[in-house]
Design a protein around this motif. Structure first.
Motif, PDB file in Angstrom:
ATOM      1  N   GLY A  51      25.190  -2.859 -59.908  1.00 32.18           N
ATOM      2  CA  GLY A  51      26.507  -3.145 -60.451  1.00 32.18           C
ATOM      3  C   GLY A  51      27.552  -2.361 -59.681  1.00 32.18           C
ATOM      4  N   TRP A  52      28.725  -2.965 -59.509  1.00 33.77           N
ATOM      5  CA  TRP A  52      29.849  -2.305 -58.822  1.00 33.77           C
ATOM      6  C   TRP A  52      30.965  -2.076 -59.829  1.00 33.77           C
ATOM      7  CZ3 TRP A  52      33.981  -5.576 -55.986  1.00 33.77           C
ATOM      8  CH2 TRP A  52      35.005  -4.748 -55.506  1.00 33.77           C
ATOM      9  N   ASN A  53      31.314  -0.821 -60.046  1.00 37.45           N
ATOM     10  CA  ASN A  53      32.453  -0.478 -60.886  1.00 37.45           C
ATOM     11  C   ASN A  53      33.686  -0.435 -59.989  1.00 37.45           C
ATOM     12  OD1 ASN A  53      33.907   0.376 -63.188  1.00 37.45           O
ATOM     13  ND2 ASN A  53      33.682   2.510 -62.589  1.00 37.45           N
TER      14      ASN A  53
ATOM     15  N   ARG B  45      29.352  -5.694 -48.156  1.00 33.88           N
ATOM     16  CA  ARG B  45      28.106  -5.501 -47.399  1.00 33.88           C
ATOM     17  C   ARG B  45      27.236  -4.416 -48.027  1.00 33.88           C
ATOM     18  NH1 ARG B  45      27.681  -3.198 -41.245  1.00 33.88           N
ATOM     19  NH2 ARG B  45      25.649  -4.097 -40.703  1.00 33.88           N
ATOM     20  N   GLN B  46      27.852  -3.271 -48.398  1.00 34.20           N
ATOM     21  CA  GLN B  46      27.083  -2.169 -48.980  1.00 34.20           C
ATOM     22  C   GLN B  46      26.401  -2.588 -50.280  1.00 34.20           C
ATOM     23  OE1 GLN B  46      30.304   0.640 -49.289  1.00 34.20           O
ATOM     24  NE2 GLN B  46      29.561   1.862 -47.581  1.00 34.20           N
ATOM     25  N   PHE B  47      27.178  -3.200 -51.175  1.00 35.26           N
ATOM     26  CA  PHE B  47      26.618  -3.509 -52.484  1.00 35.26           C
ATOM     27  C   PHE B  47      25.679  -4.711 -52.439  1.00 35.26           C
ATOM     28  CE2 PHE B  47      29.603  -0.376 -53.767  1.00 35.26           C
ATOM     29  CZ  PHE B  47      29.169   0.093 -55.003  1.00 35.26           C
ATOM     30  N   ARG B  48      25.887  -5.645 -51.516  1.00 33.89           N
ATOM     31  CA  ARG B  48      24.903  -6.715 -51.323  1.00 33.89           C
ATOM     32  C   ARG B  48      23.585  -6.131 -50.812  1.00 33.89           C
ATOM     33  NH1 ARG B  48      24.842 -11.876 -52.791  1.00 33.89           N
ATOM     34  NH2 ARG B  48      25.700 -13.139 -51.101  1.00 33.89           N
ATOM     35  N   ALA B  49      23.679  -5.209 -49.864  1.00 34.46           N
ATOM     36  CA  ALA B  49      22.456  -4.587 -49.346  1.00 34.46           C
ATOM     37  C   ALA B  49      21.721  -3.838 -50.448  1.00 34.46           C
ATOM     38  CB  ALA B  49      22.802  -3.643 -48.187  1.00 34.46           C
ATOM     39  N   LEU B  50      22.468  -3.072 -51.261  1.00 35.01           N
ATOM     40  CA  LEU B  50      21.850  -2.378 -52.385  1.00 35.01           C
ATOM     41  C   LEU B  50      21.184  -3.354 -53.341  1.00 35.01           C
ATOM     42  CD1 LEU B  50      24.518   0.338 -53.292  1.00 35.01           C
ATOM     43  CD2 LEU B  50      22.135   0.772 -52.683  1.00 35.01           C
ATOM     44  N   ASP B  51      21.844  -4.482 -53.590  1.00 38.72           N
ATOM     45  CA  ASP B  51      21.290  -5.462 -54.514  1.00 38.72           C
ATOM     46  C   ASP B  51      19.976  -6.029 -53.996  1.00 38.72           C
ATOM     47  OD1 ASP B  51      21.820  -6.454 -57.075  1.00 38.72           O
ATOM     48  OD2 ASP B  51      22.637  -8.334 -56.314  1.00 38.72           O
ATOM     49  N   LEU B  52      19.905  -6.226 -52.683  1.00 36.42           N
ATOM     50  CA  LEU B  52      18.659  -6.717 -52.091  1.00 36.42           C
ATOM     51  C   LEU B  52      17.571  -5.653 -52.126  1.00 36.42           C
ATOM     52  CD1 LEU B  52      20.214  -8.619 -49.066  1.00 36.42           C
ATOM     53  CD2 LEU B  52      18.898  -9.667 -50.923  1.00 36.42           C
ATOM     54  N   VAL B  53      17.929  -4.416 -51.783  1.00 39.68           N
ATOM     55  CA  VAL B  53      16.952  -3.325 -51.784  1.00 39.68           C
ATOM     56  C   VAL B  53      16.370  -3.109 -53.180  1.00 39.68           C
ATOM     57  CG1 VAL B  53      16.719  -0.817 -51.495  1.00 39.68           C
ATOM     58  CG2 VAL B  53      17.911  -2.160 -49.760  1.00 39.68           C
TER      59      VAL B  53
ATOM     60  N   GLN C 144      25.048 -15.466 -60.671  1.00 40.23           N
ATOM     61  CA  GLN C 144      26.344 -15.775 -60.052  1.00 40.23           C
ATOM     62  C   GLN C 144      26.294 -15.354 -58.594  1.00 40.23           C
ATOM     63  OE1 GLN C 144      29.824 -14.236 -62.114  1.00 40.23           O
ATOM     64  NE2 GLN C 144      31.086 -14.373 -60.274  1.00 40.23           N
ATOM     65  N   ASN C 145      26.851 -16.190 -57.740  1.00 43.01           N
ATOM     66  CA  ASN C 145      26.962 -15.844 -56.312  1.00 43.01           C
ATOM     67  C   ASN C 145      28.267 -16.412 -55.782  1.00 43.01           C
ATOM     68  OD1 ASN C 145      26.090 -14.793 -53.772  1.00 43.01           O
ATOM     69  ND2 ASN C 145      25.601 -16.891 -53.146  1.00 43.01           N
TER      70      ASN C 145
ATOM     71  N   GLY D 135      21.732 -13.069 -57.616  1.00 41.25           N
ATOM     72  CA  GLY D 135      22.878 -13.629 -56.905  1.00 41.25           C
ATOM     73  C   GLY D 135      23.675 -12.518 -56.264  1.00 41.25           C
ATOM     74  N   GLN D 136      24.544 -11.901 -57.037  1.00 46.07           N
ATOM     75  CA  GLN D 136      25.376 -10.814 -56.531  1.00 46.07           C
ATOM     76  C   GLN D 136      25.447  -9.697 -57.572  1.00 46.07           C
ATOM     77  OE1 GLN D 136      28.943 -13.143 -56.102  1.00 46.07           O
ATOM     78  NE2 GLN D 136      29.812 -12.438 -58.031  1.00 46.07           N
ATOM     79  N   PRO D 137      25.892  -8.510 -57.168  1.00 46.30           N
ATOM     80  CA  PRO D 137      26.024  -7.418 -58.128  1.00 46.30           C
ATOM     81  C   PRO D 137      26.935  -7.781 -59.299  1.00 46.30           C
ATOM     82  CG  PRO D 137      26.179  -6.576 -55.883  1.00 46.30           C
ATOM     83  CD  PRO D 137      26.186  -8.073 -55.782  1.00 46.30           C
ATOM     84  N   VAL D 138      26.658  -7.160 -60.422  1.00 50.44           N
ATOM     85  CA  VAL D 138      27.517  -7.314 -61.595  1.00 50.44           C
ATOM     86  C   VAL D 138      28.778  -6.482 -61.378  1.00 50.44           C
ATOM     87  CG1 VAL D 138      27.722  -6.953 -64.086  1.00 50.44           C
ATOM     88  CG2 VAL D 138      25.513  -7.636 -63.088  1.00 50.44           C
ATOM     89  N   VAL D 139      29.935  -7.063 -61.641  1.00 41.78           N
ATOM     90  CA  VAL D 139      31.185  -6.333 -61.501  1.00 41.78           C
ATOM     91  C   VAL D 139      31.549  -5.680 -62.832  1.00 41.78           C
ATOM     92  CG1 VAL D 139      33.670  -6.515 -61.060  1.00 41.78           C
ATOM     93  CG2 VAL D 139      32.037  -7.758 -59.617  1.00 41.78           C
TER      94      VAL D 139
END
Length: 442
Positions: A124-126, A110-118, A433-434, A211-215
Motif C-alpha cells: 500500500g502507498w500512503n 516504479r518503486q511501489f510496483r516493484a515492491l508489489d511484485l516482490v 485494480q490496475n 493489480g496495483q498497490p492500494v492507495v
C-alpha cells in the motif's frame, strides 16, 4: 448473519514506539530506528495476529531533537524497509508513506510496483503532501501553499495510477515456445500531462496479483477528502472522540460517492495508542515509567495549559489543588483537554493524569486486554469507519497487543482468525485494480 469485522493496521513509529522515551525502555532495541531486524520481528508478530498490514509513516527530514530521542518520522527509508519485510513475511500487507510534494511520479510508480511484485501483491502507498520547511530545504525547494500542494498531489496520484495501468493484465506472455515475451502492442505510453506533471511511460513492470498497490490517504480537510474520494481505499484518521470519527467516516463516504466510487470499498483507520497491562494499574504503571524516560517536565507544563492552571514538577505526585480546580477549564483549542480536566477533577495526581495519555496526539487505550478490546469494540460499533491503526506506546507493546487483545477480539467475532486471501486488497475486501479508477474524470 456474520458479525461485521474490523480492520487493523499496526503502525511502527521510529522502530521503538510512539512515546519519546520508548527507545530507553528495557527490552526495546535502542537502535530500533535503524535496526531492520526489529522491524521484521514486529511485522511477524502483527502477521501472527492476522493484521491487515503494518504501516510506516515517513517525513523526508529530521524534525526531532536527536539529543534526547529517537527520530520518529525519519527512520530507515520506507521502501528499503518494506523490501526487507516483503521477503520475511508471507501474508500481511505492507504500507509506507511517500510524499507527492518532493518526489517524481515515475519513481514512485516504479518503486511501489516493484515492491508489489516482490511481495506478491501486499503493498500500500500512503500518498501525502509535505509541508515541513525542513523537508523543502533538503530538496532545495520552497514549500508550496496548501492549495498548491494538493493540486500537485491530485496530478501526482493520477500520474502514478496511469503509469501502473500502462502495462495491462495479460500483456506479459512469457511464451518460451513461440518466443513471445510480452504483447508489446498493449503496453503503450500514457503521456500523462498536467500543470505540474508530465510522464510519457509506459512503466516497464507488469501488474501484481492485486493489480496495483492500494492507495491510502492521510490528509485532513476538504482537500484531503477530495483526494480520498478520487483515489484512496484506505484513509488514516486521528479523531480524539467517537463523534468526530463518525463524522469523518460519513464525509469519506460522501467523497467517494461524489466521484462515482463505491463507499463500501473505503476503510478509515482511526489511530489508537495502546498501553497493555495485565491490569489497569499495571498499564498505568507502564505509562508512568515511559513518561519518566521522556521529558516529563514539559508534559506537566502542557497539562497546565490544557486545564488553565499553573503547574510545575513540585505538583507531580499531588492532585491538582482544589483552589486551582475552581478556576480550571478545558482549553477550547485542544480536543484532549476535556478528558484532562475530568481526570484532574476525579482527584488523580498530576503524574497519573498524564499517564492516562492526555498529551498524545491519538486517543490512548490504557488498561487490561479486556478493557482495550471493549474500547475498540465500542468505537467500531459506533460507526467510525471500520478500522484502527494500533500504535503501541513502545515496541514491546506489539506482542502485548497481538497475544492478549487480538484473541479477545477474535473470540467476540470482531476480527479474523485466519487470512482469507493473499493480497492486501483481499484483506481489505476491495477488488482488483490496475490503473485509474473507472469513474475518474480523466
Amino acid at each position: 448473519m456474520r458479525t461485521p469485522q474490523m480492520h487493523l493496521t499496526m503502525q511502527l513509529v521510529g522502530g521503538t514506539g510512539i512515546e519519546p522515551g520508548a527507545w530507553r525502555r528495557p527490552g526495546v532495541a535502542a537502535d530500533g530506528y535503524v535496526n531492520v531486524d526489529a522491524a521484521v520481528r514486529a511485522a511477524k508478530a502483527a502477521e501472527r495476529g492476522k493484521f491487515d498490514a503494518v504501516f510506516f509513516a515517513d517525513t523526508p527530514a529530521v524534525v526531532d531533537d536527536l539529543s534526547t530521542r529517537s527520530p520518529s518520522w525519519a527512520p530507515l527509508e520506507p521502501v528499503v524497509v518494506l523490501t526487507a519485510l516483503a521477503r520475511e513475511t508471507e501474508r500481511i500487507g505492507l504500507v509506507a508513506t511517500s510524499s507527492t510534494t518532493f518526489n517524481h511520479a515515475y519513481n514512485v510508480a516504479r518503486q511501489f510496483r516493484a515492491l508489489d511484485l516482490v511481495s506478491g501483491g501486499r503493498i500500500g502507498w500512503n500518498a501525502v503532501t509535505t509541508g515541513r520547511p525542513q523537508a523543502a530545504l533538503n530538496y532545495g525547494a520552497e514549500v508550496p501553499s496548501r492549495g498548491e500542494r494538493y493540486a500537485i498531489a491530485e496530478e501526482f496520484i493520477a500520474s502514478v495510477m496511469a503509469l501502473w495501468g500502462s502495462w495491462p493484465e495479460g500483456a506479459l506472455l512469457l511464451d518460451t515456445e513461440n518466443g513471445r515475451f510480452a504483447d508489446a502492442e498493449r503496453i503503450q505510453p500514457v503521456m500523462v500531462r498536467g500543470r505540474h506533471m508530465f510522464s510519457r511511460g509506459p512503466l516497464g513492470l507488469p501488474p501484481s496479483p492485486q493489480g496495483q498497490p492500494v492507495v491510502f490517504q492521510a490528509g485532513g480537510g476538504g482537500n484531503g477528502l477530495a483526494l480520498a474520494g478520487l483515489y484512496a481505499n484506505g484513509v488514516y484518521n486521528s479523531p480524539f472522540d467517537i463523534p468526530s470519527g463518525a463524522a469523518h467516516w460519513q464525509a469519506v463516504r460522501r467523497a467517494a460517492q461524489a466521484y462515482g466510487r463505491d463507499p463500501d470499498h473505503m476503510t478509515v483507520f482511526n489511530g489508537i495508542v495502546t498501553s497493555v497491562g495485565s491490569t489497569e494499574g499495571e498499564a498505568l504503571q507502564r505509562r508512568r515509567e515511559l513518561d519518566e524516560l521522556g521529558d516529563l517536565e514539559s508534559r506537566v507544563q502542557y497539562l497546565g495549559v490544557q486545564i488553565g492552571v499553573p503547574l510545575d514538577m513540585g505538583d507531580l505526585d499531588k492532585p491538582v489543588h482544589k483552589d486551582l480546580l475552581r478556576d480550571a477549564y478545558a482549553h477550547p483549542g485542544d480536543p484532549r483537554a476535556p478528558l484532562a480536566l475530568r481526570l484532574a477533577k476525579e482527584g488523580w495526581t498530576v503524574r497519573d493524569v498524564i499517564a492516562h495519555g492526555i498529551i498524545q496526539y491519538h486517543p490512548v487505550a490504557v488498561g487490561a486486554p479486556e478493557q482495550i478490546a471493549d474500547m475498540l469494540q465500542h468505537w467500531f460499533e459506533s460507526g467510525v469507519g471500520g478500522g484502527f491503526t494500533i500504535t503501541p506506546d513502545a515496541a514491546d507493546g506489539v506482542e502485548d497487543f497481538v497475544d492478549h487483545v487480538v484473541p479477545i477480539l477474535q473470540k467476540r467475532g470482531l476480527f479474523r482468525t485466519e487470512y482469507e486471501g493473499t493480497t492486501l486488497r483481499d484483506h481489505l475486501g476491495i477488488p482488483y485494480q490496475n490503473g485509474l479508477p473507472a469513474a475518474h474524470p480523466a
